[in-house]
Design a protein around this motif. Structure first.
Motif: not given
Length: 260
Positions: A172, A198, A230, A233
């Motif tokens: 990550v 990914e 993040e 994500r």
């Protein structure tokens, strides 16, 4: 947008037990200048074969790949290739590994040093510039490989599962590092992965492939903002796109999901 890579009806067959195994069948794709494209799909769908053809490390049995409008006939300095294996010279320091391609190209010593130090700093390895690879973690080795690829100034980076051997947390962090480097030093990137998260996190577009024969079944635009953090994500838009890519990859008929 200017097209940097053109893949036109590419096919690749291999002899297998007296028969032809069709690794790729009639694959076509355009990749724009400075675009980040990820390629995802099940084992045996021809992802790495396609990347190797663009790299000039393999040759199609049908169709052709073009870079900058010119047919690919072999490897070239316009394409940097990064594999899952780090492929560093164990007897050379980080700095000398990064300088290696520049030295073989005849770049003067002072310019080699300047460019190497720039990219070593860019990937966060300045304090390890004089370290040997054996003293580095897996993630640091891969950052060194990325710096080495950038240093020779290719217009294209071709990356084949470069983070596949790393633990989840390092993976990550390196995804974020790679995007940060790409945002500052734009290149056209083709990135092969098995990891759906990914593929979505990195890409402008995700190319989904299926097997038997290897082919593109869907190309999905990733309309997520940069920089990819993040927060991105963990957000609902990322989840929506991940689910769409997951469905395209894993809802293929069972016979298409068999590894070759």
């Amino acid at each position: 947008m200017t097209t940097r890579i053109s893949i036109r009806g590419v096919a690749r067959t291999f002899p297998l037990q007296g028969k032809d195994f069709v690794a790729l069948g009639d694959v076509s794709l355009d990749v724009a200048d400075n675009e980040f494209v990820t390629i995802v799909g099940p084992s045996g769908c021809g992802k790495s074969t396609l990347l190797n053809i663009v790299a000039g490390l393999d040759h199609p049995t049908g169709g052709q790949a073009l870079v900058g409008g010119q047919a690919v006939t072999g490897p070239g300095p316009d394409r940097g290739v990064i594999f899952q294996q780090f492929a560093l010279f164990p007897w050379l320091t980080v700095r000398r590994n990064v300088e290696f391609g520049l030295r073989t190209a005849g770049v003067p010593r002072a310019e080699r040093r300047r460019r190497a130090e720039h990219f070593i700093d860019l990937v966060g390895l300045t304090q390890f510039a004089d370290a040997l690879p054996k003293t580095l973690s897996g993630g640091m080795k891969q950052r060194c490989a990325i710096a080495r690829a950038y240093a020779v100034d290719p217009s294209i980076l071709l990356m084949d599962e470069p983070f596949g051997a790393l633990d989840a947390l390092t993976r990550v962090r390196l995804q974020e590092q790679l995007l940060d480097t790409w945002s500052r030093e734009k290149r056209t990137v083709m990135f092969v992965t098995h990891d759906v998260d990914e593929a979505v996190f990195l890409a402008n577009r995700v190319v989904v492939m299926a097997a038997n024969p290897g082919r593109i079944v869907e190309v999905i635009d990733v309309d997520l903002p940069f920089p990819r953090t993040e927060e991105v994500r963990l957000g609902p838009d990322f989840s929506r796109l991940r689910n769409r890519v997951w469905s395209a990859v894993y809802h293929q008929p069972a016979q298409e999901r068999k590894p070759s």
